[in-house]
Design an enzyme around this catalytic site. Structure first.
Site, mmCIF file in Angstrom:
data_model
loop_
_atom_site.group_PDB
_atom_site.id
_atom_site.type_symbol
_atom_site.label_atom_id
_atom_site.label_comp_id
_atom_site.label_asym_id
_atom_site.label_seq_id
_atom_site.Cartn_x
_atom_site.Cartn_y
_atom_site.Cartn_z
ATOM 1 C CB CYS A 37 27.669 4.707 24.774
ATOM 2 S SG CYS A 37 26.209 4.043 25.606
ATOM 3 C CG HIS B 268 27.795 8.785 27.259
ATOM 4 N ND1 HIS B 268 27.738 8.800 25.881
ATOM 5 C CD2 HIS B 268 26.939 7.826 27.664
ATOM 6 C CE1 HIS B 268 26.876 7.884 25.465
ATOM 7 N NE2 HIS B 268 26.376 7.270 26.522
ATOM 8 C CD GLU C 245 30.091 11.504 24.834
ATOM 9 O OE1 GLU C 245 31.214 11.095 25.209
ATOM 10 O OE2 GLU C 245 29.106 10.754 24.678
#
Lengths: 256, 970
Positions: A95, A219, A221
């Protein structure tokens, strides 16, 4: 076999460093989180690490442009970053970290950063957008992402529209195997909202010519646990979030 | 706006204007153009934005070119125009509008650019302090008519409260803001003033002190034989403000012969005290409430929560007001105990109808749609930049909020148990951290206590604050690092009243001495009292043991956050202020905090005399359902939710939306704050804009029921749920307003006691009235209830979307003829009728049993019934699951179809079960009313039959979806 060491970098306005560190740990790495300042004061310490991740957020508020200020800071340590990659290190930008790597010029090493021909531009919707999308891994020179794999992740950004100065750049990147991740959808080309920002070629992530520097807008994660997915209450037989594999594959590839 | 008398000389600075290349689109430009056309400014046919910067004239051309190439212009997207100092740019457009922050208004971008110029080595650090300012250059190729251009500037491009607008005029301001009045001590002569003059002094000084308070102050200083200083008087005004002291809630109230001494202590706080839950760690006395969460790896973790109102600032500057509202409540969480990590934000807005005819917008007010877009963008840009997910909230639309919108912002924090308590010791250093102090936000605390009026925009410009989220993020990072090193033991945030409230509070028990000249300023020229009461944002105050001072400052310095010692705490019981050695204030702390007169207010409540209307007959209930789904309060809020980062920190279990396409409106949200814990935290809110005017007590009880429904529907444990109350009311010096407040507060007490759900924190915003000429209009009495609930196991959380065709659909809870204040009545233009009110003798047990059945894994989907009742809930769950439903209304209820479909009776849920779980579920719910409605079906139709089996509603899901998305979408 000794544990692979990963470095998560942050600066003022970074806000994804903890879940990124968690993802790398769950993926099998030992992780340090350092501020850019601290690293700058001790660049030799880079040799300890096999993985370097620029975490997401709003570095320096993205006040001049997304990732611009941190990206310009990186130009000062370009020599060390090149050496890190040459020694077999892997760099990831997620990002805002991706926006920072674009601003740093690492994806087009043959050009001066001020001469780059690719950019991440304001979403076509012209506002910040947070939603889940489906990604596919393309055939690329990236050594650790396996082509054909598809997985769901959230995007959350206002400037994620992958843009090139001209068609040629996009073709060259494709030809060089630098397109790593694309948004998936019903139609081709993929339309909004499946392509959430209007990216050219539905590009969600790219790599440098060596394949060892990767950046993506979504993302992974944020999809580590079985219950992170918005439709998890409808699904059965999953034991973990799909984003975990993204990071364990990264760690595996960096482990000698 | 008038710029006629200004010299048209361009600024003596390098000017850079960065435009989008013709080869790429200009999102900001097309956005503004769309807004202009929405306003009917048809002579505006094109618009493009140039991001403008003024650079120091000392720069040589090479420095300017490097700045542009390396920092300002993107090689792919931008083309830049450079203009030398004193010269005018070669503009291409026919017409241009320049928008710049007024001198002295915070400008984070220029601060970032100043830092970047140094780190990039473009401006050698030797060159000392740089001055960089930013502006927006809007160019038009068309030649619009003058009035359209003026409207465009005022209503689309700029907010004149904080911006300076130049039309076809290059004379931008470059330089520091003009200095304020001379320093030195200023005495305010009031000993010889009569009552009229005292009141005049109070209103002219924007002190918002009433006569009794002014007389008390006069009397106090007469006793001292001297006049108060300006600093002392301002300190009293801030500390005694309604905003800081809640004079109404803590004062004496007479109602129907009953005397209520402290409404807070005798209702809301009383419930908490009597329930005495062991998991309530800290309630009501700190910045936020603290409740126990879980213990993992030998560490006990707590959750803290606070919800604030930021109504008046948002009315005059929606973007800045809402942003600093979030910033302020985040600091409440940073400042609770020794500091908590913010893990979630919530926001709730109450605004006028988005389709309100422009002619009906009161003078001096903005159109509701502009206010809503502004507050959404404010929350988005502040919350997202802080890296805190904005996960919960809501929007309610009602004519009564047109001139006085309500903006609520809340934050949840996570903290280790050892950090729950703090102390201040004489000798500890007073350390300010974070933002520098400027002339922004003067009199915010007192401004919030005066009614808005058509001139508020100009009169209270000073009360507006501009947020800088990245500065607050640096404070967050530094504060938690210093906390974990245990470097400080006292802490609070700088909110309303600025340093005067923060230091005054912390030193209340011991005393404090501050040297105001040590406070870091944004620019020179502030007077001592301005420094003392400024509400400049992103500041915290720490109490640091002297031996830790250097280490503590170093921790903040590592994060790039300014930390400055400005004084120390004492054991004198006095508040002493100096500026450059000159004594500015020397006050008795006890008088400051206990000296304000406790007043008795009269309260009265007369139930409005509105005859209950007939229960409506509906000839096409399907059409009515579609109309309800399209009403702004019910309709899809996805356009707002998507602009908030609700995924950051990776804690998602149940998000704000659910289902196949992730577009179904969830009830409560569920977070997973501790990776190594099974437990979750559910957050839900309850509010209603229409019940309160008819029956304030029923409204309060219904809102608490709704907040609890939302968390329980998602899997929260009702036995481990805490509540927060936020009252926004009219002027409570008026007996009828105060009367409804008393009834609502009593409803809060009764509900909390019955449900076993303690209040852990609250905040009130009274005097939400708007004056036009002589008449004042009060907002609808509005109570926002927030619920924080613990889930024993996040893997048992439940979402609201229908899951599997063939599953059974049940209605849990009793439906009564509760159409008073309902969306159906609002749709049909009906008033009166009975407002939903929970049966507190049965609802607690129903909540408990439903929760147990969820823990037993019996429930596949659960959706709470609120605005629009059963029919709307069915439609939402079907849409979210992309599955149809074939159901029949309960028989023998004696209800008309319109009630059965659209009544808003409380404590009701729509529940989906696998067929083989039906028996176990009925057993689990015991004697509570549970009615089998029918089945989930593959065919994408919503089919509802009346109690006699005759079809009432038969709608394609596509039509339902379209109606749900038919309302205002930003």
């Amino acid at each position: 076999m000794q544990t692979t060491q990963a470095l998560v970098l942050r600066t003022s306005g970074t806000n994804c460093e903890l879940e990124t560190a968690r993802a790398l740990e769950r993926g099998g790495a030992r992780v340090d989180v350092l501020s850019h300042r601290r690293l700058q004061d001790d660049l030799p310490s880079l040799v300890k690490y096999k993985i370097m991740v620029f975490a997401g957020g709003f570095s320096h508020g993205d006040d001049l442009a997304a990732g611009r200020v941190w990206g310009s800071d990186l130009r000062a340590m370009r020599k060390e970053l090149d050496a890190f990659v040459a020694d077999g290190g892997l760099i990831l930008g997620v990002c805002n970290g991706f926006q920072v790597l674009v601003e740093s010029g690492l994806f087009q090493p043959e050009r001066a950063p001020e001469e780059r021909t690719l950019a991440l531009y304001s979403n076509a919707s012209n506002h910040y957008e947070c939603r889940w999308v489906d990604l596919a891994v393309e055939a690329s020179v990236c050594p650790w992402l396996s082509a054909g794999w598809k997985f769901p992740v959230p995007v959350a950004h206002a400037e994620g529209r992958f843009t090139c100065t001209d068609e040629t750049t996009l073709h060259e990147l494709k030809a060089a195997g630098q397109i790593v991740l694309t948004y998936q959808g019903q139609s081709d080309p993929v339309t909004y909202p499946e392509n959430p920002n209007g990216s050219a070629g539905d590009v969600a992530g790219i790599c440098d010519p060596s394949g060892r520097v990767v950046g993506l807008m979504p993302h992974p994660e944020r999809n580590l646990e079985v219950f992170n997915r918005p439709d998890w209450t409808r699904l059965e037989g999953r034991s973990e979030g799909e984003g975990l594999r993204f990071y364990s594959d990264l760690v595996a590839a960096a482990t000698p | 706006m008038a710029t006629a008398q200004r010299s048209l000389a361009p600024p003596q600075a390098w000017r850079v204007e960065v435009f989008r290349r013709p080869t790429v689109d200009d999102p900001e430009g097309s956005h503004a153009l769309a807004a202009a056309q929405a306003l009917g400014l048809e002579s505006i046919t094109d618009l493009r934005l140039g991001r403008g910067y003024l650079l120091p004239p000392e720069f040589d051309e090479t420095q300017v070119v490097r700045t542009v190439r390396e920092l300002l212009a993107d090689p792919v997207l931008d083309s830049a125009r450079i203009t030398a100092p004193g010269e005018s740019p070669a503009r291409e457009g026919q017409t241009f509008v320049l928008v710049a922050r007024k001198p002295g208004v915070t400008d984070p971008v220029s601060q970032t650019l100043e830092r970047a110029l140094h780190t990039a080595g473009i401006a050698p650090t030797g060159q000392g302090d740089l001055l960089v300012t930013t502006f927006q250059a809007w160019e038009l190729d068309c030649s619009p008519d003058e009035d359209h251009l003026a409207q465009l500037s005022r209503r689309v491009l700029a907010n004149v409260v904080i911006d300076q607008v130049l039309i076809n005029d290059e004379s931008l301001h470059y330089g520091l803001p003009p200095a304020g009045e001379a320093h030195g001590v200023v005495h305010v002569p009031l000993l010889n003033l009569d009552e009229e003059q005292l009141l005049a002094l109070s209103s002219e000084g924007m002190l918002s002190l009433d006569l009794a308070e002014m007389l008390t102050i006069q009397d106090h200083f007469a006793g001292l034989g001297r006049e108060p200083t300006s600093c002392e008087l301002e300190t009293l005004a801030q500390t005694w403000s309604e905003h800081c002291q809640h004079k109404t809630f803590r004062g004496r109230i007479e109602m129907d012969g009953e005397v209520i001494d402290n409404l807070l202590k005798s209702t809301i706080a009383k419930a908490t005290h009597e329930l005495n839950k062991p998991w309530c760690i800290s309630v009501f006395h700190d910045n936020a409430g603290i409740v126990e969460f879980d213990s993992v790896n030998g560490e006990t973790w707590d959750l803290s929560m606070k919800v604030e109102t930021h109504n008046h600032p948002s009315a005059i500057d929606p973007y800045g007001g809402a942003g600093t509202g979030i910033g302020g409540v985040v600091r409440d969480i940073l400042g609770v105990g020794l500091g908590a990590k913010p893990i979630a934000n919530l926001d709730a807005f109450f605004v006028g109808p988005p389709d309100l005819p422009r002619t009906e917008v009161p003078r001096g007010s903005m159109h509701p749609s502009r206010i809503l877009r502004g507050v959404v963008a404010g929350v988005r840009d502040y919350g997202n930049r802080m890296g805190i997910p904005t996960v919960a909230g809501g929007v309610w639309f009602h004519e009564g909020y047109t001139a006085n919108p309500l903006v609520y912002a809340g934050t949840v924090g996570l903290m280790p148990r050892w950090a729950a308590t703090k102390e201040v010791k004489p000798g500890d250093v007073i350390l300010t951290v974070g933002g520098r102090t400027g002339r922004d936000g003067i009199h915010g605390a007192t401004f919030s206590s005066v009614e808005l009026h058509e001139d508020s925009e100009t009169m209270s410009a000073g009360a507006v604050q501009i947020g800088d989220p990245i500065t607050e993020k640096k404070v967050l990072d530094g504060l938690l690092a210093a906390r974990d090193k245990r470097l400080f033991r006292g802490l609070t945030d700088c909110g309303a009243g600025g340093l005067s409230s923060a230091v005054g509070e912390m030193g209340a028990e011991c005393g404090a001495e501050v040297n105001l000249d040590l406070v870091p300023l944004k620019y020179p020229g502030l007077s001592p009292e301005e420094i003392w009461i400024s509400e400049a944002q992103e500041r915290m105050v720490l109490g640091v043991p002297p031996e830790n001072l250097d280490a503590c400052i170093a921790v903040f310095d590592a994060e790039g956050a300014t930390a400055t010692a400005i004084g120390h705490f004492t054991d004198t019981g006095r508040l002493v202020l100096r500026y450059e050695g000159v004594l500015q204030a020397d006050m008795d702390m006890h008088f400051l905090h206990e000296g304000n007169p406790r007043q008795t207010r009269q309260a009265r409540w007369d139930t409005p005399d509105i005859p209950a209307p007939e229960v409506p007959e509906l000839n096409d209930p399907g059409a009515t359902l579609l109309a309800l789904l399209g009403r702004p309060t019910v309709a899809n809020k996805e356009w707002i939710i998507r602009q908030y980062d609700h995924e950051v920190q990776g804690q998602r279990v149940i998000g704000p939306t659910s289902g196949v396409r992730n577009d179904g409106p969830s009830d409560g949200v569920v977070l997973h704050p501790l990776p190594d814990s099974k437990k979750g935290a559910a957050i839900g809110v309850g509010a209603n804009a229409r019940y309160g005017r008819l029956d304030p007590r029923a409204m309060a009880e219904a809102c608490i029921d709704e907040a609890l429904r939302n968390v329980v529907a998602a899997g929260g444990d009702p036995a481990h749920t805490s509540l927060l109350d936020n009252f926004s009311w009219g002027n409570c010096n008026k007996p009828d307003r105060l009367g409804s407040l008393v009834h609502a507060a009593k409803g809060c007490y009764a509900s909390a006691m019955a449900l076993g759900t303690p209040f852990i924190s609250g905040k009130d915003s009274l005097n939400n009235e708007y004056r036009v000429g002589s008449e004042t209009i009060a907002i609808p009495p509005t109570l926002l209830i927030s619920a924080l609930s613990i889930l024993p196991d996040v893997s048992k959380a439940v979402s609201m979307d229908l899951k599997t065709a063939g599953n059974v659909l049940l209605l849990v809870g009793e439906t009564k003829n509760h159409l008073g204040g309902s969306e159906l009545h609002a749709l049909l233009g009906l008033d009166g009728g009975s407002v939903p009110r929970p049966d507190l003798s049965t609802s607690p047990d129903l909540f408990a049993r439903l929760h147990d059945s969820m823990q037993a894994g019996l429930v596949r989907a659960c959706h709470d019934l609120s605005e629009g009742g059963l029919a709307v809930a069915l439609a939402e769950s079907a849409m979210a699951g992309n599955l149809g439903a074939n159901v029949q209304l309960p028989s023998d209820t004696g209800l008309k179809d319109s009630s059965a479909l659209f009544s808003e009776s409380t404590t009701r849920f729509l529940v989906e079960l696998a067929p083989d779980h039906e028996g176990a579920f009925l057993e689990a719910l015991g004697s509570h009313p549970v009615c089998r409605l029918g089945l989930v079906q593959t065919e994408p139709r919503l089919q509802i039959a009346g109690e006699n089996g005759s079809p009432l509603i038969d709608l394609d899901l596509g039509a339902v979806h379209a109606a749900f998305n038919s309302s205002f979408q930003g």
